[in-house]
Design a protein around this motif. Structure first.
Motif, PDB file in Angstrom:
ATOM      1  N   ARG A  22       3.940  -8.355  19.738  1.00  0.00           N
ATOM      2  CA  ARG A  22       4.820  -8.255  18.563  1.00  0.00           C
ATOM      3  C   ARG A  22       6.163  -7.630  18.919  1.00  0.00           C
ATOM      4  O   ARG A  22       6.202  -6.613  19.596  1.00  0.00           O
ATOM      5  CB  ARG A  22       4.172  -7.372  17.488  1.00  0.00           C
ATOM      6  CG  ARG A  22       3.066  -8.030  16.755  1.00  0.00           C
ATOM      7  CD  ARG A  22       2.501  -7.068  15.746  1.00  0.00           C
ATOM      8  NE  ARG A  22       1.943  -5.870  16.385  1.00  0.00           N
ATOM      9  CZ  ARG A  22       1.528  -4.789  15.728  1.00  0.00           C
ATOM     10  NH1 ARG A  22       1.625  -4.746  14.422  1.00  0.00           N
ATOM     11  NH2 ARG A  22       1.005  -3.769  16.361  1.00  0.00           N
ATOM     12  N   VAL A  76      -0.138  -5.260   9.291  1.00  0.00           N
ATOM     13  CA  VAL A  76       0.087  -5.399   7.852  1.00  0.00           C
ATOM     14  C   VAL A  76      -0.155  -6.851   7.464  1.00  0.00           C
ATOM     15  O   VAL A  76       0.325  -7.765   8.150  1.00  0.00           O
ATOM     16  CB  VAL A  76       1.535  -4.983   7.467  1.00  0.00           C
ATOM     17  CG1 VAL A  76       1.745  -5.132   5.959  1.00  0.00           C
ATOM     18  CG2 VAL A  76       1.818  -3.551   7.903  1.00  0.00           C
ATOM     19  N   VAL A 106      -5.064 -10.113  13.061  1.00  0.00           N
ATOM     20  CA  VAL A 106      -5.013 -10.656  11.699  1.00  0.00           C
ATOM     21  C   VAL A 106      -4.244 -11.980  11.701  1.00  0.00           C
ATOM     22  O   VAL A 106      -3.668 -12.374  10.687  1.00  0.00           O
ATOM     23  CB  VAL A 106      -4.344  -9.644  10.735  1.00  0.00           C
ATOM     24  CG1 VAL A 106      -5.139  -8.349  10.657  1.00  0.00           C
ATOM     25  CG2 VAL A 106      -2.901  -9.338  11.154  1.00  0.00           C
ATOM     26  N   LEU A 135       6.312   2.123  -0.106  1.00  0.00           N
ATOM     27  CA  LEU A 135       5.199   1.193   0.027  1.00  0.00           C
ATOM     28  C   LEU A 135       5.243   0.520   1.395  1.00  0.00           C
ATOM     29  O   LEU A 135       6.315   0.332   1.972  1.00  0.00           O
ATOM     30  CB  LEU A 135       5.276   0.112  -1.067  1.00  0.00           C
ATOM     31  CG  LEU A 135       5.300   0.612  -2.528  1.00  0.00           C
ATOM     32  CD1 LEU A 135       5.466  -0.568  -3.487  1.00  0.00           C
ATOM     33  CD2 LEU A 135       4.048   1.408  -2.857  1.00  0.00           C
ATOM     34  N   VAL A 136       4.101   0.168   1.904  1.00  0.00           N
ATOM     35  CA  VAL A 136       4.013  -0.541   3.181  1.00  0.00           C
ATOM     36  C   VAL A 136       4.615  -1.941   3.017  1.00  0.00           C
ATOM     37  O   VAL A 136       4.349  -2.631   2.026  1.00  0.00           O
ATOM     38  CB  VAL A 136       2.539  -0.643   3.628  1.00  0.00           C
ATOM     39  CG1 VAL A 136       2.386  -1.600   4.783  1.00  0.00           C
ATOM     40  CG2 VAL A 136       1.995   0.738   3.988  1.00  0.00           C
ATOM     41  N   THR A 137       5.453  -2.332   3.980  1.00  0.00           N
ATOM     42  CA  THR A 137       6.041  -3.676   3.973  1.00  0.00           C
ATOM     43  C   THR A 137       5.556  -4.438   5.200  1.00  0.00           C
ATOM     44  O   THR A 137       5.031  -3.838   6.141  1.00  0.00           O
ATOM     45  CB  THR A 137       7.577  -3.610   4.030  1.00  0.00           C
ATOM     46  OG1 THR A 137       7.940  -3.084   5.315  1.00  0.00           O
ATOM     47  CG2 THR A 137       8.145  -2.717   2.948  1.00  0.00           C
ATOM     48  N   LEU A 138       5.756  -5.745   5.182  1.00  0.00           N
ATOM     49  CA  LEU A 138       5.353  -6.547   6.339  1.00  0.00           C
ATOM     50  C   LEU A 138       6.056  -6.071   7.609  1.00  0.00           C
ATOM     51  O   LEU A 138       5.496  -6.133   8.700  1.00  0.00           O
ATOM     52  CB  LEU A 138       5.642  -8.026   6.091  1.00  0.00           C
ATOM     53  CG  LEU A 138       4.680  -8.712   5.116  1.00  0.00           C
ATOM     54  CD1 LEU A 138       5.140 -10.139   4.823  1.00  0.00           C
ATOM     55  CD2 LEU A 138       3.250  -8.727   5.657  1.00  0.00           C
ATOM     56  N   PHE A 164       0.857  -1.193   0.000  1.00  0.00           N
ATOM     57  CA  PHE A 164       0.000   0.000   0.000  1.00  0.00           C
ATOM     58  C   PHE A 164       0.891   1.241   0.000  1.00  0.00           C
ATOM     59  O   PHE A 164       1.844   1.324   0.776  1.00  0.00           O
ATOM     60  CB  PHE A 164      -0.914  -0.014   1.230  1.00  0.00           C
ATOM     61  CG  PHE A 164      -1.955   1.069   1.223  1.00  0.00           C
ATOM     62  CD1 PHE A 164      -2.967   1.069   0.274  1.00  0.00           C
ATOM     63  CD2 PHE A 164      -1.917   2.100   2.150  1.00  0.00           C
ATOM     64  CE1 PHE A 164      -3.931   2.077   0.256  1.00  0.00           C
ATOM     65  CE2 PHE A 164      -2.886   3.110   2.147  1.00  0.00           C
ATOM     66  CZ  PHE A 164      -3.887   3.097   1.191  1.00  0.00           C
ATOM     67  N   HIS A 212       6.506  -3.147   8.564  1.00  0.00           N
ATOM     68  CA  HIS A 212       5.746  -2.048   9.184  1.00  0.00           C
ATOM     69  C   HIS A 212       4.698  -2.555  10.160  1.00  0.00           C
ATOM     70  O   HIS A 212       4.172  -1.791  10.966  1.00  0.00           O
ATOM     71  CB  HIS A 212       5.071  -1.188   8.101  1.00  0.00           C
ATOM     72  CG  HIS A 212       6.019  -0.313   7.345  1.00  0.00           C
ATOM     73  ND1 HIS A 212       6.186  -0.388   5.983  1.00  0.00           N
ATOM     74  CD2 HIS A 212       6.874   0.650   7.775  1.00  0.00           C
ATOM     75  CE1 HIS A 212       7.096   0.507   5.608  1.00  0.00           C
ATOM     76  NE2 HIS A 212       7.533   1.141   6.675  1.00  0.00           N
ATOM     77  N   GLY A 213       4.381  -3.837  10.065  1.00  0.00           N
ATOM     78  CA  GLY A 213       3.399  -4.399  10.980  1.00  0.00           C
ATOM     79  C   GLY A 213       3.991  -5.326  12.021  1.00  0.00           C
ATOM     80  O   GLY A 213       3.257  -5.974  12.762  1.00  0.00           O
ATOM     81  N   GLU A 247      10.648   3.984   2.966  1.00  0.00           N
ATOM     82  CA  GLU A 247       9.966   3.193   1.939  1.00  0.00           C
ATOM     83  C   GLU A 247       8.818   3.980   1.319  1.00  0.00           C
ATOM     84  O   GLU A 247       8.220   4.825   1.965  1.00  0.00           O
ATOM     85  CB  GLU A 247       9.398   1.897   2.549  1.00  0.00           C
ATOM     86  CG  GLU A 247      10.415   1.000   3.212  1.00  0.00           C
ATOM     87  CD  GLU A 247      10.706   1.421   4.660  1.00  0.00           C
ATOM     88  OE1 GLU A 247      10.142   2.428   5.128  1.00  0.00           O
ATOM     89  OE2 GLU A 247      11.520   0.730   5.299  1.00  0.00           O
ATOM     90  N   LEU A 255       6.904   4.172  11.295  1.00  0.00           N
ATOM     91  CA  LEU A 255       5.641   4.479  10.620  1.00  0.00           C
ATOM     92  C   LEU A 255       4.696   5.217  11.563  1.00  0.00           C
ATOM     93  O   LEU A 255       4.068   6.217  11.199  1.00  0.00           O
ATOM     94  CB  LEU A 255       4.974   3.181  10.134  1.00  0.00           C
ATOM     95  CG  LEU A 255       3.686   3.365   9.332  1.00  0.00           C
ATOM     96  CD1 LEU A 255       4.001   3.848   7.921  1.00  0.00           C
ATOM     97  CD2 LEU A 255       2.879   2.074   9.264  1.00  0.00           C
ATOM     98  N   PRO A 278       5.529 -12.958  10.568  1.00  0.00           N
ATOM     99  CA  PRO A 278       4.388 -12.091  10.263  1.00  0.00           C
ATOM    100  C   PRO A 278       3.048 -12.655  10.730  1.00  0.00           C
ATOM    101  O   PRO A 278       2.872 -13.864  10.834  1.00  0.00           O
ATOM    102  CB  PRO A 278       4.422 -11.991   8.737  1.00  0.00           C
ATOM    103  CG  PRO A 278       5.207 -13.156   8.273  1.00  0.00           C
ATOM    104  CD  PRO A 278       6.158 -13.509   9.370  1.00  0.00           C
ATOM    105  N   ARG A 279       2.132 -11.770  11.040  1.00  0.00           N
ATOM    106  CA  ARG A 279       0.741 -12.079  11.385  1.00  0.00           C
ATOM    107  C   ARG A 279       0.612 -13.104  12.504  1.00  0.00           C
ATOM    108  O   ARG A 279      -0.075 -14.103  12.397  1.00  0.00           O
ATOM    109  CB  ARG A 279      -0.021 -12.506  10.133  1.00  0.00           C
ATOM    110  CG  ARG A 279      -0.122 -11.351   9.156  1.00  0.00           C
ATOM    111  CD  ARG A 279      -0.872 -11.698   7.919  1.00  0.00           C
ATOM    112  NE  ARG A 279      -2.209 -12.146   8.259  1.00  0.00           N
ATOM    113  CZ  ARG A 279      -3.019 -12.762   7.394  1.00  0.00           C
ATOM    114  NH1 ARG A 279      -2.605 -12.993   6.174  1.00  0.00           N
ATOM    115  NH2 ARG A 279      -4.213 -13.120   7.751  1.00  0.00           N
TER     116      ARG A 279
END
Lengths: 354, 354
Positions: B240, A147, B74, B25-28, A117, B30-31, B23, B40, B351-352
């Motif tokens: 996280r 994300v 998520v 664009l948003v990258t993983l 995004f 960032h989360g 960046e 961010l 991630p997630r």
């Protein structure tokens, strides 16, 4: 089916009150704010979480002078004439608090972003959120960012929650509507839904329309100030499912009839034209800056004066009255002198409008 | 780079304090809750929304005796040993309130569902949410449901927000950590993250592990009761980014050094083994039912007694102490007698996870 048969069927339906989800899989209609959404909420969420504050299934919960509400925003496209997902997410939650009769204090904002995004789009969205928060007089005080991988979201989803304070004398409830009350909308309806639909560019319709997204807390404060205590029975912003869905919920909760006068319902020509081409009724189209107010007959004049004296209520109109019969139904006296039932929304003619 | 050079670089970085997202664009990452997330948040969200309540960027905002927080969930897979997205969404927000020193009162729950998501799975999730809410002593009083088209979400995302009350004498802050304080974790670390990672079935590792997801409000209440006023400096759940990220934020906010003793950090053999195979450090792996508590030396004994006396704190351990030098850094005295810097999390190894 005659009107009488519809009434009987409706009463029968209300009797078998326990909602049941017949589908095995979630459909878009479950998110449309109409009948399927209501069934899902009652049969799954209320069933699991049941408690006295959740039970009214209002725009927010009110307890001990505090109002609390939340909404997720998944609108597509993210940017549309008159707004974007950012001010929608702020105004929508501000409005849910306002519909509880609350003065909004604080908002939270949680973002689910899709990998890839554009940061520039995120900045644009946060800028409109900040501007909307300033306009509504609230602060965004806490948040979260998640994300997900490419293809696991649609750019950006935002969930806001809000807390506000409710004055002890304010008690709004869909069940408080009484025969003799006036049914008011605060302005022309359906502009947000049609604008977003057209912004998708899938239809070959052009119209000079912008979303009506706006914070209604100033308007509700003016209305509550102008009316005698207890005369404002219920406030609801007419988002998903539109004015028709809101009025059906009020009619059902209060056991009254909502008798509307088609000629009195303000709809801009561009909205009417687009709705005709889309084959949908403006009464079911979402607004994001319009509310339905049911006000006791005694204060109806003062209410209209207060609404029309506010920039966001300049187009307010009395669109009907609360009656006794048939209980639980919304009736529309058409321009041609007939009467038809305005049922709850079935299906999802305009998905992802907010 | 030597430790000294690292320290100098870190100080230099802190000087050019204004965060910048490099960046486009948003990258993983960032989360992931680590360095990129922080950047961010500071450069985009804080920049747009800046206000005194948001500024501390804590787990929640506290004002006028009220705490308010939100988190989106998520996690993938939705169901994993020891829990699912439902209890995670309840416990996570309960814990964010607890980390503010608050007693959780009400939760909201907003669902973003993918078209085609099984209603049976939704029922399973709401059942665990309801059970988790009961266990934590909170009610889910308001909510929202949105549905997006197939391929526009990953089954089900949940955003919860929570409000709670904070006693006037409770003032927790990352900046309150002082040299001489004890650094405590409430139990073995990394179980949630490793469990979820293994539940994806992408790795050929089997381990007898379940998520540590749990509501920590009972544990924090016991801790605050047991310690002298002001002695509990800061509480953070190690989600996280894990314990390492939490401690880095505390060190930076308070200008102190966090000196850890590797041998004292409780890590179950199964977690250690899986982390070795995955090539990650358990200090960066998310827990969902463990917290880091920094407690003044005077109350450290009472704190440990209170934690160990609670089922969710039975494995609590003092893992280090707050020192003066080097300011803003986390140092680990290794089992072999060396010292290394435990930096903030870079990238997103898992991630997630929530």
């Amino acid at each position: 089916m005659t009107t009488e048969e519809q009434v009987l069927e409706r009463i029968e339906r209300a009797r078998r009150r326990k909602a049941r989800v017949r589908e095995e899989l979630v459909t878009l209609a479950h998110g449309a704010g109409g009948k399927a959404t209501r069934t899902l909420i009652e049969a799954v969420f209320l069933e699991a979480f049941r408690n006295p504050l959740l039970e009214p299934l209002a725009d927010g919960a009110v307890a001990g002078g505090l109002a609390f509400t939340t909404d997720s925003y998944v609108v597509t496209p993210l940017f549309f004439p008159g707004g974007d997902i950012g001010d929608l997410a702020v105004n929508g939650t501000v409005n849910d608090l306002a519909m509880c009769g609350a003065r909004p204090s604080y908002l939270s904002a949680a973002f689910i972003l899709e990998e890839g995004f554009p940061i520039a789009d995120l900045r644009r969205i946060t800028a409109t959120m900040a501007a909307a928060a300033r306009a509504a007089g609230v602060d965004i005080v806490t948040g979260d960012t998640k994300v997900v991988q490419r293809g696991k979201a649609d750019g950006c989803y935002i969930t806001t929650a809000g807390v506000g304070t409710v004055a002890p004398e304010v008690r709004l409830s869909a069940s408080a509507c009484e025969p003799g009350d006036a049914v008011i909308v605060s302005g022309p309806i359906g502009e947000h839904g049609v604008t977003v639909m057209l912004a998708r560019g899938e239809l070959d319709i052009e119209a000079d329309l912008v979303s009506d997204t706006a914070p209604l807390n100033g308007l509700t404060a003016a209305l509550l100030d102008a009316c005698d205590a207890g005369q404002v029975r219920c406030l609801r912003d007419a988002t998903r499912g539109g004015v028709a869905t809101v009025l059906n919920e009020m009619a059902e909760a209060s056991g009254t009839a909502m008798i509307l006068d088609e000629d009195a319902i303000p709809v801009r020509p561009a909205v009417r034209g687009a709705c005709e081409l889309l084959g949908i009724d403006p009464l079911y189209v979402a607004c994001e800056g319009r509310m339905v107010a049911v006000v006791g007959g005694r204060s109806a004049g003062a209410a209209m004066e207060a609404l029309r004296g506010h920039p966001l209520g300049a187009g307010a109109a009395v669109i009907g009255r609360v009656g006794e019969d048939p209980p639980g139904l919304v009736l529309l006296r058409t321009a041609f002198g007939g009467t038809r039932i305005v049922d709850v929304l079935v299906g999802d003619p305009l998905p992802r409008i907010c």
